[in-house]
Design an enzyme around this catalytic site. Structure first.
Site, PDB file in Angstrom:
ATOM      1  N   GLN A 187       7.231 -13.952  16.806  1.00  0.00           N
ATOM      2  CA  GLN A 187       7.647 -13.610  15.444  1.00  0.00           C
ATOM      3  C   GLN A 187       9.144 -13.917  15.273  1.00  0.00           C
ATOM      4  O   GLN A 187       9.568 -14.460  14.258  1.00  0.00           O
ATOM      5  CB  GLN A 187       7.390 -12.115  15.210  1.00  0.00           C
ATOM      6  N   SER A 222       5.810  -6.883  11.501  1.00  0.00           N
ATOM      7  CA  SER A 222       4.449  -7.320  11.182  1.00  0.00           C
ATOM      8  C   SER A 222       3.437  -6.457  11.936  1.00  0.00           C
ATOM      9  O   SER A 222       3.638  -6.127  13.118  1.00  0.00           O
ATOM     10  CB  SER A 222       4.259  -8.781  11.598  1.00  0.00           C
ATOM     11  N   GLU A 274      -3.383  -9.748   0.433  1.00  0.00           N
ATOM     12  CA  GLU A 274      -3.963 -10.455   1.575  1.00  0.00           C
ATOM     13  C   GLU A 274      -5.369  -9.926   1.847  1.00  0.00           C
ATOM     14  O   GLU A 274      -5.542  -9.041   2.689  1.00  0.00           O
ATOM     15  CB  GLU A 274      -3.093 -10.272   2.823  1.00  0.00           C
ATOM     16  N   HIS A 277      -6.533  -9.667   5.646  1.00  0.00           N
ATOM     17  CA  HIS A 277      -5.825  -8.880   6.652  1.00  0.00           C
ATOM     18  C   HIS A 277      -6.411  -7.461   6.719  1.00  0.00           C
ATOM     19  O   HIS A 277      -6.286  -6.682   5.785  1.00  0.00           O
ATOM     20  CB  HIS A 277      -4.341  -8.837   6.278  1.00  0.00           C
TER      21      HIS A 277
HETATM   22 ZN   LIG Z   1      -2.376 -10.666   8.805  1.00  0.00          ZN
END
Ligand SMILES: [Zn+2]
Length: 310
Positions: A187, A222, A274, A277
């Site tokens: 990341q 994240s 999203e 997700h």
């Molecule tokens: Zn994701």
């Protein structure tokens, strides 16, 4: 458009000389020609300035298109797997006017200073991670397990994901995992690359960081770094219209998963819609969230559930 300028000038410059002009007229004509030429030059300079300015602007990031340094497997959904922060303070940086150095008097947009979170082992599955609450540097989940190929999750989440996967399969729906755990280092690498990209475009470091955060979440912010989230994809261009999505919306909570980034909650989550997700929070929390809805039928998001919506 620009191509016609010189033609027009040329035609006009050569088009006025048929009569035998007096000296006075010649003078006058010469003066008007000079004036005309000066006008054209000013216009041309203005036109070139606009063209140069336009070309020097970095590409506009459209959050709905999404960008990731991981390359795209398929269409929009897969190309947007990196959560994109769309909180307005993160996306309003202005370009510097020169590439020399940043002006000290200029007001700068800065990323909010994040708090570093401590994971409570008793309710690890409720750990809130976003740009304001970040994982400690270099965080790695206690144990990772492979779900499929190189898709991994925190080992405590894997059985729940597999239960959900198998239940869907029995209903004729295949939940294809695409991206699970991502390391803090990866990341960080992607994020820093993006910062360098914007610096190359003429932004100073602070501004480049803000721009980069609108595209790639900073390291530790994240949910993929936490190992509790899975991006599930199909070959269809938009996951929301698939049977997989419909199945997940109706059943995921029974296995402890929530759709984390709803389109109605982007101002709270700071992340675009999203539908692919899915994040594990445990069956009890997922059920509570699924059943707590407003008058429009929109369920609350994790921030609201945890009481840290702002
Ligand atoms: Zn994701």
């Amino acid at each position: 458009m620009g191509f016609t300028y010189s033609d027009n000038n040329g035609n006009r410059a050569s088009g006025g000389g048929k009569r035998a002009p007096s000296r006075k007229n010649i003078k006058r004509n010469t003066a008007s020609a000079k004036l005309f030429l000066a006008g054209v030059l000013v216009l041309l300079a203005a036109f070139l300035a606009v063209v140069c300015y336009t070309l020097s602007q970095p590409e506009n990031v459209d959050p709905s298109q999404g960008q990731t340094d991981e390359g795209s497997l398929q269409s929009e959904a897969a190309s947007s797997l990196e959560e994109l922060s769309t909180v307005s303070p993160l996306s309003t940086a202005k370009p510097v006017t020169t590439t020399k150095s940043s002006s000290t008097t200029k007001k700068q947009q800065l990323l909010p200073s994040p708090g570093i979170i401590k994971i409570n082992p008793d309710n690890w599955e409720l750990t809130l991670v976003n740009t304001r609450y970040r994982l400690p540097e270099g965080y790695v989940p206690p144990k990772l397990l492979t779900v499929v190929n190189d898709c991994r999750l925190d080992s405590r989440v894997v059985p729940h994901y597999l239960d959900m996967y198998n239940a869907a399969l029995e209903d004729g729906v295949k939940l294809t995992p695409f991206s699970g755990y991502r390391s803090y280092e990866m990341q960080e690498r992607n994020y820093n690359n993006k910062i360098r990209y914007y610096q190359g475009e003429g932004y100073n470091k602070a501004e480049a960081a803000v721009k980069a955060a609108a595209v790639i979440m900073p390291p530790g912010s994240s949910e993929h770094n936490l190992g509790v989230a899975m991006d599930i994809v199909t070959c269809d261009s938009w996951f929301e219209t698939t049977d997989e999505f419909t199945w997940l919306r109706e059943n995921a909570y029974k296995y402890g998963f929530i759709m984390r980034y709803a389109k109605e909650k982007t101002d709270i989550t700071g992340v675009i819609y999203e539908p692919w997700h899915w994040r594990y929070v445990g069956v009890k929390t997922a059920t509570d969230i699924y059943k707590t809805r407003n008058a429009e039928g929109v369920e609350i998001c994790l921030e609201e559930y945890l009481g840290v919506s702002k």
